[in-house]
Design a protein around this motif. Structure first.
Motif, mmCIF file in Angstrom:
data_model
loop_
_atom_site.group_PDB
_atom_site.id
_atom_site.type_symbol
_atom_site.label_atom_id
_atom_site.label_comp_id
_atom_site.label_asym_id
_atom_site.label_seq_id
_atom_site.Cartn_x
_atom_site.Cartn_y
_atom_site.Cartn_z
ATOM 1 N N GLU A 184 0.820 -1.216 0.000
ATOM 2 C CA GLU A 184 0.000 0.000 0.000
ATOM 3 C C GLU A 184 0.851 1.262 0.000
ATOM 4 O O GLU A 184 0.450 2.291 -0.562
ATOM 5 C CB GLU A 184 -0.924 -0.019 1.226
ATOM 6 N N HIS A 185 2.032 1.209 0.593
ATOM 7 C CA HIS A 185 2.890 2.389 0.667
ATOM 8 C C HIS A 185 3.409 2.821 -0.707
ATOM 9 O O HIS A 185 3.884 3.939 -0.868
ATOM 10 C CB HIS A 185 4.061 2.136 1.618
ATOM 11 N N LEU A 186 3.299 1.946 -1.703
ATOM 12 C CA LEU A 186 3.678 2.287 -3.075
ATOM 13 C C LEU A 186 2.455 2.516 -3.962
ATOM 14 O O LEU A 186 2.422 3.447 -4.764
ATOM 15 C CB LEU A 186 4.551 1.186 -3.673
ATOM 16 N N LEU B 159 10.868 -3.828 -1.676
ATOM 17 C CA LEU B 159 9.457 -3.549 -1.414
ATOM 18 C C LEU B 159 9.063 -3.677 0.051
ATOM 19 O O LEU B 159 8.323 -2.837 0.573
ATOM 20 C CB LEU B 159 8.580 -4.482 -2.262
ATOM 21 N N ASP B 160 9.538 -4.725 0.698
ATOM 22 C CA ASP B 160 9.039 -5.041 2.041
ATOM 23 C C ASP B 160 9.951 -4.597 3.172
ATOM 24 O O ASP B 160 9.526 -4.595 4.324
ATOM 25 C CB ASP B 160 8.786 -6.545 2.155
ATOM 26 N N ILE B 161 11.183 -4.261 2.848
ATOM 27 C CA ILE B 161 12.100 -3.802 3.893
ATOM 28 C C ILE B 161 12.467 -2.332 3.667
ATOM 29 O O ILE B 161 12.106 -1.470 4.458
ATOM 30 C CB ILE B 161 13.363 -4.683 3.934
ATOM 31 N N CYS B 162 13.135 -2.066 2.560
ATOM 32 C CA CYS B 162 13.657 -0.715 2.326
ATOM 33 C C CYS B 162 12.552 0.328 2.157
ATOM 34 O O CYS B 162 12.450 1.278 2.933
ATOM 35 C CB CYS B 162 14.565 -0.734 1.101
ATOM 36 N N SER B 163 11.714 0.172 1.132
ATOM 37 C CA SER B 163 10.697 1.193 0.856
ATOM 38 C C SER B 163 9.678 1.301 1.984
ATOM 39 O O SER B 163 9.185 2.390 2.294
ATOM 40 C CB SER B 163 9.986 0.898 -0.473
ATOM 41 N N LYS B 164 9.370 0.184 2.649
ATOM 42 C CA LYS B 164 8.380 0.214 3.736
ATOM 43 C C LYS B 164 8.915 1.005 4.936
ATOM 44 O O LYS B 164 8.187 1.792 5.551
ATOM 45 C CB LYS B 164 8.014 -1.217 4.139
ATOM 46 N N ILE C 21 11.284 3.334 4.770
ATOM 47 C CA ILE C 21 11.391 4.735 4.344
ATOM 48 C C ILE C 21 10.032 5.414 4.447
ATOM 49 O O ILE C 21 9.914 6.546 4.926
ATOM 50 C CB ILE C 21 11.935 4.823 2.897
ATOM 51 N N HIS C 22 8.981 4.714 4.013
ATOM 52 C CA HIS C 22 7.640 5.283 4.086
ATOM 53 C C HIS C 22 7.209 5.497 5.534
ATOM 54 O O HIS C 22 6.565 6.506 5.855
ATOM 55 C CB HIS C 22 6.646 4.362 3.383
ATOM 56 N N LYS C 23 7.554 4.567 6.402
ATOM 57 C CA LYS C 23 7.182 4.708 7.813
ATOM 58 C C LYS C 23 7.844 5.939 8.429
ATOM 59 O O LYS C 23 7.233 6.663 9.223
ATOM 60 C CB LYS C 23 7.585 3.452 8.586
ATOM 61 N N GLN C 24 9.090 6.199 8.040
ATOM 62 C CA GLN C 24 9.817 7.362 8.552
ATOM 63 C C GLN C 24 9.396 8.662 7.863
ATOM 64 O O GLN C 24 9.419 9.734 8.475
ATOM 65 C CB GLN C 24 11.330 7.157 8.362
ATOM 66 N N THR D 74 11.960 9.271 -6.424
ATOM 67 C CA THR D 74 11.210 10.290 -5.703
ATOM 68 C C THR D 74 11.407 11.624 -6.422
ATOM 69 O O THR D 74 12.016 11.672 -7.489
ATOM 70 C CB THR D 74 11.664 10.375 -4.227
ATOM 71 N N THR D 75 10.906 12.704 -5.848
ATOM 72 C CA THR D 75 11.080 14.010 -6.469
ATOM 73 C C THR D 75 12.545 14.436 -6.372
ATOM 74 O O THR D 75 13.277 14.008 -5.476
ATOM 75 C CB THR D 75 10.189 15.065 -5.803
ATOM 76 N N GLU D 76 12.952 15.281 -7.289
ATOM 77 C CA GLU D 76 14.348 15.709 -7.367
ATOM 78 C C GLU D 76 14.843 16.293 -6.042
ATOM 79 O O GLU D 76 15.969 16.019 -5.601
ATOM 80 C CB GLU D 76 14.492 16.749 -8.482
ATOM 81 N N LYS D 77 14.012 17.063 -5.374
ATOM 82 C CA LYS D 77 14.377 17.735 -4.124
ATOM 83 C C LYS D 77 14.796 16.741 -3.046
ATOM 84 O O LYS D 77 15.693 17.017 -2.241
ATOM 85 C CB LYS D 77 13.197 18.581 -3.636
#
Length: 372
Positions: free
Chosen positions: A30-32, A316-321, A323-326, A341-344
């Motif tokens: 869901e975070h993606l 998907l289940d470790i890194c991006s999850k 990062i999304h939580k933080q 992600t965005t350039e900024k």
């Protein structure tokens, strides 16, 4: 020629299946999936069509493939899934030809991709390091075959979404038989206590970490004439499964050539004979390919799928999850072995991924950033 489906019953079945796929993806990732809304991403269709006319007017197949993505961009945004044996999150951004990314924006913001260099060789190194550690314990402690197999099976399951008996991949048709794989590995380790010294495995690890594995292979294969240069093109012989013969393949760069050879060596059946490039590569890394061929066994298709799923679990289940939580407001787009992600915020994303990869793999990894 493109065809448009008009039969109401068939269209209804397709829509229902698409909805089921989205629900699975939303549940698992869901975070993606939450970012794939029709109003958030924009494509400069006028510029994309101009590029298409200038670049692909003489290639009908490539032209119409890209034209379809341009004209149907908004509709394809909401067609995503996470099912299949590779465990990857599939979206418009994994299916769309890479040269169209340059015309996509998140609102008015540019998008930058953070890519893991040599991703699958890196995850292969991680797996091999675990096997090497178990092999050393086997020598020092004389593990029984049953104990050896149990440890290897636990390791194999821990790196993919296969360890929980109630997980998606244990109750679906896409389950990988880690019992068979662990039996293959345990057998070769038991039979090769003296000959399997891992020296070339450690060399392979060093070259992968330093990001020069393909340069090393290029040198080896050029010197053995398994790869040769002619008229600014690079050639090697590979097996054409459809024709059942070996044939010359040409590449614009030596890297593309040796990378294809490497992938063929990693993923082709272990009994492939007569291909000089693959045979010479296996001579350079004998213990490495002894283990890989043992893992593949008779069902060689499991091995590339296993590496893809190692990669998918981490991304998907470790890194991006995490990062999304933080950073729940940080845009995240996954494309196989990369996050965007965005350039900024791209430097921040790169730093987080770098740290997570180092902790997960237990050795430093090179990442590269590339603007869409």
């Amino acid at each position: 020629m493109n065809y448009t489906l008009t039969e109401p019953g068939l269209l209804k079945k397709i829509a229902k299946k698409d909805q089921e796929r989205r629900l699975v993806a939303q549940h698992r990732t869901e975070h993606l999936s939450k970012w794939l809304k029709q109003n958030d991403f924009l494509m400069n269709k006028e510029a994309a069509l101009g590029y298409l006319d200038g670049s692909y007017k003489d290639n009908s197949k490539s032209y119409h493939k890209r034209l379809d993505f341009i004209l149907n961009f908004e509709n394809y945004l909401i067609k995503y899934s996470r099912e299949g044996d590779d465990d990857r999150f599939h979206s418009i951004f994994t299916r769309m030809p890479s040269d169209l990314k340059q015309f996509v924006r998140f609102g008015d913001k540019k998008i930058v991709e953070v890519d893991i260099t040599n991703s699958q060789p890196l995850f292969l190194v991680l797996l091999l390091e675990e096997i090497r550690s178990i092999h050393q314990d086997h020598i020092q402690s004389s593990l029984s075959f049953k104990e050896l197999k149990k440890r290897i099976k636990h390791t194999l399951s821990s790196y993919i979404n296969n360890s929980n008996k109630d997980s998606y991949y244990n109750i679906s048709k896409y389950k990988i038989d880690t019992n068979r794989l662990s039996n293959n590995i345990s057998t070769i380790l038991s039979k090769s206590l003296e000959t399997l010294d891992f020296t070339d495995v450690l060399l392979f690890k060093k070259l992968v970490i330093e990001g020069v594995i393909y340069e090393h292979i290029e040198k080896v294969l050029l010197e053995s004439n398994a790869v040769w240069k002619k008229d600014e093109q690079y050639f090697t012989k590979l097996y054409n499964k459809g024709k059942g013969i070996q044939e010359e393949n040409s590449f614009s760069t030596p890297r593309k050539c040796v990378k294809t050879v490497m992938l063929n060596a990693l993923y082709s059946p272990p009994n492939t004979k007569g291909l000089k490039a693959i045979n010479d590569l296996k001579k350079e890394f004998p213990s490495l390919f002894t283990i890989i061929d043992a893992i593949k066994g008779k069902q060689s298709t499991d091995f590339p799928i296993y590496l893809q799923r190692m990669e998918a679990k981490f991304i998907l289940d470790i890194c991006s999850k995490r990062i999304h939580k933080q950073n729940p407001k940080l845009l995240l787009i996954s494309r196989h072995d990369s996050l965007s992600t965005t350039e900024k915020h791209s430097k921040h994303l790169q730093c987080i991924m770098q740290e997570m990869l180092k902790n997960y793999l237990e050795f430093p990894v090179k990442l590269k950033r590339e603007a869409w």
